[in-house]
Each structure stands twice: as structure tokens, then as C-alpha cells.
Design a protein around this motif. Structure first.
Motif: not given
Length: 102
Positions: A54-62
Motif C-alpha cells: 500500500q505504501v509503494e502504491a501511494l508513493l507511486a502516485q507522488i
């Protein structure tokens, strides 16, 4: 003077220990506890893996430029934080030396 336990008595004690309830029940309880701890470890590992995904998915959005700017600002703040005490110390030295010559 006391003598050491003989081999016959040692064999009797060993036989009594193998038939002891405490030994077998303790071993069973230890096995259950170990199995439970291993299951908990597996659960925590899976949960951590899900959170990291989930963290990686959120970071990919930044946007990358935002992250670059953020890293630069954090580095600047860390450097600034190190220079402030040096600046204050320099100011104190200048103030004390100017008072001595007044």
C-alpha cells in the motif's frame, strides 16, 4: 563424607523423570506455544507485506519532482539545524570579546 549418587540410583532418577507428568506436559505446552508464535510471526509478516504494498502504491502516485524537492528541503533543514548552534556560538564569542575591550 557423602558419596556421589551411584549409577543405579541415577538410572532410577532418569526413569522417574521420563515418566513425569511435568516433563511431558511441559513439552506439549512448549510445542503449542512455539506453533502459536510461528503462526503470529507469519501473520505479522503478511500484514507488513500488505502495508508495504500500500505504501509503494501511494508513493507511486507522488510526482518525482515533488519527492526531489522534498528531499532537498529536508537536507537543507538538516544542514541549517547544524549551522544554527555554530552561528550562536560565534555570536556569543563576538559579544564577550567586544565587552572585554569596551
Amino acid at each position: 563424607m557423602k558419596r556421589a549418587i551411584g549409577s543405579k540410583r541415577a538410572a532410577q532418577l532418569r526413569q522417574a523423570a521420563t515418566n513425569s507428568i511435568g516433563l511431558t506436559e511441559g513439552l506439549t505446552a512448549a510445542k503449542i506455544e512455539l506453533r502459536t508464535l510461528l503462526e503470529q510471526y507469519g501473520l505479522f509478516s503478511r500484514q507488513l507485506e500488505e502495508i508495504m504494498m500500500q505504501v509503494e502504491a501511494l508513493l507511486a502516485q507522488i510526482p518525482v519532482t515533488f519527492l526531489d524537492n522534498l528531499i532537498r528541503r529536508v537536507n537543507w533543514m538538516l544542514e541549517y539545524r547544524r549551522t544554527i548552534p555554530r552561528f550562536i556560538q560565534r555570536q556569543r564569542l563576538e559579544n564577550t570579546s567586544s565587552k572585554q575591550f569596551s
